[in-house]
Every structure is written in structure tokens, then in C-alpha cells.
Design an enzyme around this catalytic site. Structure first.
Site, PDB file in Angstrom:
ATOM      1  N   ASP A  42      71.905  17.318  39.927  1.00  0.00           N
ATOM      2  CA  ASP A  42      72.073  17.902  41.695  1.00  0.00           C
ATOM      3  C   ASP A  42      70.707  17.155  42.186  1.00  0.00           C
ATOM      4  O   ASP A  42      69.559  17.065  41.219  1.00  0.00           O
ATOM      5  CB  ASP A  42      72.163  19.309  41.441  1.00  0.00           C
ATOM      6  CG  ASP A  42      72.171  19.718  42.737  1.00  0.00           C
ATOM      7  OD1 ASP A  42      72.783  19.423  43.748  1.00  0.00           O
ATOM      8  OD2 ASP A  42      71.413  20.979  42.973  1.00  0.00           O
ATOM      9  N   ASP A  44      68.835  18.962  45.326  1.00  0.00           N
ATOM     10  CA  ASP A  44      68.161  19.829  45.984  1.00  0.00           C
ATOM     11  C   ASP A  44      68.039  21.101  44.884  1.00  0.00           C
ATOM     12  O   ASP A  44      69.083  21.656  44.530  1.00  0.00           O
ATOM     13  CB  ASP A  44      68.669  20.453  47.206  1.00  0.00           C
ATOM     14  CG  ASP A  44      68.872  19.422  48.345  1.00  0.00           C
ATOM     15  OD1 ASP A  44      67.991  18.509  48.341  1.00  0.00           O
ATOM     16  OD2 ASP A  44      69.896  19.248  49.145  1.00  0.00           O
TER      17      ASP A  44
HETATM   18 MG   LIG Z   1      71.027  22.634  44.213  1.00  0.00          MG
END
Ligand SMILES: [Mg+2]
Length: 230
Positions: A42, A44
Site C-alpha cells: 500500500d 499511504d
Molecule cells: Mg494506507
């Protein structure tokens, strides 16, 4: 007219990596001849500091240990694939052009550390998004597994042997839905608030490991794949 990710601006933005389906597919390496396990990340809260709708390249800040983790995957021959929900586009908070500027900065700062991502997939859709981005259950939007399945299709990945690193339960849910056997829940980003929900996704076929930072995940990755291959 302000460039805020509405249909008109979506039409104006042209980039070979953005499909007519308004999904981002960027593959920087050749397809593997044999199914190969990947490291899915992922963005962020895992690769970079969580900024709540990161849209300014000046706010890109690598999280501690992430270059070590990417390097560990490289040593193991695992491609590193970013899979990111970008609902900020659906909400009109930023545009694809902003997304590209952030990704370019990310490529630059990773490059300065001698590492790189091998592929990037991004989903702009959100149930409450503005047209054309409002979709109740888009197959690419995590917790759905569409981005992982598309990565597997394009790169010939072995999903069962792949590993996902996320900071939300929806990341781990996408990993499980894609048929992975292992998800790492990181306590960075939204990790502390999502920890219980991520742990609850454990089944006999899907293990959830909770780790505090990416450096720890690097050691864990080396250990786990060693056991798998013994
Ligand atoms: Mg995230």
C-alpha cells in the site's frame, strides 16, 4: 476552469498509464515467464507518511525501513508492486496530474536510496465519488482484490506466495480476497486504529502478522520466504 478531477478534466488528462476505464496500470518490468511471488505495498501509511489525501510532492516522506524492505524483496527476486486507493480523485480533492507529480517524487526519493517500485496500480473510484468516479463496489477499490488480480495477470504473479503490506484492514481484506496466504499489518499510518480489524481477518488459509515498521518487515520477509523455500 479549475482542474479538480471532474469528467472534463479527466478527459483532458492523457497518459498511456491511465486506461479508458480510468484505472492506473503502470508496469516497469517485463512479464515473468513463470508465476512469481510479489511484494505488494500500500502507498499511504506504508511507503510514505500518511498525509490524508497526499497530493503535494513536497509532502512525500518515506517511512523508516521502507527502502530496506524493497531491497529485501529485490534480493529474494520478488517484484515490488504498489497498490493504492486514490479516492481523493473521486472526491475532487486532487487530479491525476497531482497523482503523477506525487508518484514522480516518490520514484525520485526511492531512486536516491537506490531502490524502485516495479509496478503501480491505482484506483480512483469511491462510493460517494463525483461522476464518473462514484461506484458503490468497484472491483479495484480495496477491500476488493482487482488491483492485485490485474497485477497478477499482467506480470504473471504467484498470488498465493505473494505478501501484502498494508496499514488498514481493507488492505489485508484485499490480500485475502486475492488468494494470498500472508498479510503484514503495519502499525504506521492508520495501523493502530485498524489493528484489531486486521487481526480479525485471520483464517486457516490467511495469516496476519502485525509489525511496527518496514525495517521489521524486511527481516520478517527474509525469514518467511526462507522457511517457505526450505
Ligand atoms: Mg494506507
Amino acid at each position: 476552469m479549475p482542474d479538480i478531477g471532474l469528467p472534463s478534466s479527466a478527459e483532458r488528462f492523457t497518459d498511456g498509464r491511465l486506461g479508458e476505464d480510468l484505472l492506473w496500470r503502470e508496469v516497469r518490468i517485463p512479464r515473468f515467464p513463470l508465476p512469481t511471488p510479489a511484494l505488494f505495498l500500500d502507498r499511504d501509511g506504508v511507503i510514505v507518511e500518511e498525509r490524508l489525501y497526499l497530493s503535494d510532492p513536497r509532502d512525500v516522506e518515506l517511512l523508516p525501513g521502507i527502502t530496506k524492505l524493497i531491497r529485501a524483496a529485490r534480493v529474494l527476486g520478488m517484484p515490488v508492486v504498489e497498490v493504492t486507493n486514490q479516492a481523493g480523485i473521486a472526491h475532487g480533492y486532487f487530479t491525476w496530474a497531482d497523482f503523477v507529480r506525487v508518484e514522480n517524487e516518490l520514484t525520485k526519493v526511492l531512486g536516491e536510496q537506490g531502490v524502485a517500485l516495479d509496478a503501480v496500480f491505482a484506483c480512483p473510484y469511491h462510493p460517494e465519488g463525483q461522476p464518473p468516479y462514484g461506484q458503490p463496489h468497484h472491483p479495484w477499490r480495496k477491500p476488493n482484490p482487482g488491483m492485485l488480480l490485474e497485477a497478477a495477470r499482467l506480470l504473471n504473479l504467484d498470488l498465493k506466495q505473494s505478501i501484502f503490506v498494508g496499514d488498514k484492514a481493507t488492505d489485508l481484506e484485499a490480500a485475502r480476497a486475492a488468494g494470498l496466504a500472508l498479510g503484514i499489518h503495519m502499525l504506521t499510518g492508520h495501523g493502530r486504529t485498524h489493528e484489531i480489524n486486521s487481526r480479525a481477518l485471520t483464517t486457516k488459509d490467511f495469516a496476519v502478522h502485525v509489525l511496527t515498521h518496514a525495517g521489521e518487515a524486511a527481516s520478517f520477509l527474509a525469514e518467511t520466504t526462507r522457511h517457505t523455500r526450505d
